[in-house]
Design an enzyme around this catalytic site. Structure first.
Site, PDB file in Angstrom:
ATOM      1  N   ARG A 107       0.883  -1.180   0.000  1.00  0.00           N
ATOM      2  CA  ARG A 107       0.000   0.000   0.000  1.00  0.00           C
ATOM      3  C   ARG A 107       0.909   1.215   0.000  1.00  0.00           C
ATOM      4  NH1 ARG A 107      -5.501   1.165   3.300  1.00  0.00           N
ATOM      5  NH2 ARG A 107      -6.151  -0.240   1.643  1.00  0.00           N
ATOM      6  N   HIS A 134      -7.153   0.941  -6.675  1.00  0.00           N
ATOM      7  CA  HIS A 134      -7.390   0.016  -5.547  1.00  0.00           C
ATOM      8  C   HIS A 134      -8.046  -1.250  -6.113  1.00  0.00           C
ATOM      9  CE1 HIS A 134      -7.796  -1.398  -1.589  1.00  0.00           C
ATOM     10  NE2 HIS A 134      -8.719  -0.592  -1.096  1.00  0.00           N
ATOM     11  N   CYS A 264     -16.373   1.134  -0.016  1.00  0.00           N
ATOM     12  CA  CYS A 264     -15.196   0.340   0.343  1.00  0.00           C
ATOM     13  C   CYS A 264     -14.874   0.415   1.831  1.00  0.00           C
ATOM     14  CB  CYS A 264     -13.991   0.784  -0.481  1.00  0.00           C
ATOM     15  SG  CYS A 264     -13.464   2.485  -0.174  1.00  0.00           S
ATOM     16  N   ARG A 292     -13.410  -9.014   0.902  1.00  0.00           N
ATOM     17  CA  ARG A 292     -11.996  -8.678   0.713  1.00  0.00           C
ATOM     18  C   ARG A 292     -11.124  -9.907   0.959  1.00  0.00           C
ATOM     19  NH1 ARG A 292     -10.162  -3.570   1.003  1.00  0.00           N
ATOM     20  NH2 ARG A 292      -8.314  -4.596   0.167  1.00  0.00           N
TER      21      ARG A 292
HETATM   22  N1   CP Z   1     -11.350  -0.554   1.954  1.00  0.00           N
HETATM   23  C1   CP Z   1     -10.088  -0.580   2.429  1.00  0.00           C
HETATM   24  O1   CP Z   1      -9.122  -0.752   1.683  1.00  0.00           O
HETATM   25  O2   CP Z   1     -10.002  -0.398   3.769  1.00  0.00           O
HETATM   26  P1   CP Z   1      -8.669  -0.215   4.638  1.00  0.00           P
HETATM   27  O3   CP Z   1      -8.133   1.150   4.302  1.00  0.00           O
HETATM   28  O4   CP Z   1      -9.146  -0.322   6.048  1.00  0.00           O
HETATM   29  O5   CP Z   1      -7.700  -1.285   4.258  1.00  0.00           O
HETATM   30  N1  NVA Z   2     -10.090   6.438  -1.491  1.00  0.00           N
HETATM   31  C1  NVA Z   2      -9.708   5.997  -0.167  1.00  0.00           C
HETATM   32  C2  NVA Z   2      -9.893   4.531  -0.046  1.00  0.00           C
HETATM   33  C3  NVA Z   2      -9.581   3.962   1.307  1.00  0.00           C
HETATM   34  C4  NVA Z   2      -9.759   2.481   1.394  1.00  0.00           C
HETATM   35  C5  NVA Z   2      -8.270   6.393   0.094  1.00  0.00           C
HETATM   36  O1  NVA Z   2      -7.435   6.257  -0.808  1.00  0.00           O
HETATM   37  O2  NVA Z   2      -7.985   6.866   1.190  1.00  0.00           O
END
Ligand code: CP
Ligand code: NVA
Length: 310
Positions: A107, A134, A264, A292
């Protein structure tokens, strides 16, 4: 080697195979304790390094649970407490981790870091969210749509809100599976034009609107996400521009009667979505969150050539 960086890198049959694998693995372990290993333990002996430069709850826990269920193990790392946080290069990190683990998930603040990691790694690399996209999230969303009885081919998925990383991955998937994306985003917060152009050139049907009512008309699913993603700074400007894009009961009533609501998560209740929609009869947000795990298991087995469907 199979990296999972973005859905638009994959052949349509691979996306389909990953979804089939996810559904099959979920069905095969209904009612089991969450830590029990799947009967075939396809990733027995394998180790995942999951690196987080940004916060995470769902992605972090679901990768760990996924690897346990596949018979493997996970090392969860963050940039701040590893040498990445002291300036060790992505390239050297990729080469070292490739000697120690079988697959890496990242990430990242910058999508470029993910691309660089994949370039230098000699094991598969998975996108666990970047500022650009994502893709793991969208696989869980597509699974959830199918579980709700919505056939992806020909479906209309409406988005109301910020044209962000999650929307990019929906657009990437649209052409692969034959659903249309109808996105309402305010000026300045439209989806990445290069993503829309490339998606359309590859056959995706993408409609862009100013008005959320137009986007949700005829929709089988309404989706939104936070107005302020991790790394965004212009909070005041965003709150002002995105206010009219809130998903509330009035907006949901303009979609098809059987439409579902997805997010999400994490959600900012009272901002991009109301409590009534989050907790209402059309919401599938917790199925989506659970999925997920199942989707990630399918990605992990696909990357390591251990999937039963591809
Ligand atoms: N939806 C999602 O990716 O959540 P987190 O940021 O908690 O991993
Ligand atoms: N768009 C959001 C998604 C989090 C899961 C972000 O990037 O923070």
């Amino acid at each position: 080697m199979r990296h999972f960086l973005d859905i638009d890198d994959l052949a349509p049959e691979d996306v389909r195979a990953i979804l089939d694998e996810a559904h099959a693995r979920k069905a095969a372990r209904q009612g089991w304790p969450k830590g029990r290993v799947d009967r075939d333990a396809p990733l027995s002996g394998h180790v995942l390094a999951a690196i987080f430069e940004k916060n995470s709850t769902r992605t972090r826990v679901s990768f760990d649970a996924a690897m346990r269920q596949l018979g493997g193990a996970t090392l969860t790392m963050d940039a701040a407490t590893s040498q990445l946080g002291r300036g060790e290069s992505i390239a050297d990190t990729a080469r070292v981790l490739s000697r120690m683990v079988d697959v890496i998930a990242l990430r990242a603040h910058s999508h470029q870091s993910l691309v660089e990691l994949a370039h230098y790694a000699s094991v598969p690399v998975i996108n666990a969210l970047t500022d650009f996209s994502h893709p793991c999230q969208i696989l869980a969303d597509l699974m959830t749509l199918e579980e709700a009885g919505i056939m992806l081919k020909g479906a209309r998925i409406a988005w109301s809100g910020d044209g962000n990383n999650v929307l990019t991955s929906f657009i990437h998937a649209a052409g692969k599976l034959g659903f249309e994306v109808a996105a309402a985003c305010p000026a300045g917060f439209q989806p990445n034009p290069a993503v829309v152009d490339k998606g359309r050139a590859a056959g995706a049907v993408v409609h862009l609107y100013d008005d959320p009512a137009q986007a949700v008309a005829g929709a089988d699913c309404v989706v939104t996400d936070t107005w302020v993603s991790m790394g965004d700074t212009n909070v005041g400007e965003r709150m002002q521009a995105l206010g009219p894009y809130q998903v509330n009961e009035d907006l949901m009533a303009k979609a098809n009667s059987g439409a579902i609501f997805l997010h999400c998560l994490p959600a900012h209740r009272g901002e991009e979505v109301t409590d009534a929609v989050m907790d209402g009869p059309q919401s599938r947000i917790f199925d989506e969150a659970e999925n997920r795990i199942h989707a990630q298991k399918a990605v992990l087995t696909w990357c390591l050539g251990q999937g039963t469907h591809a």
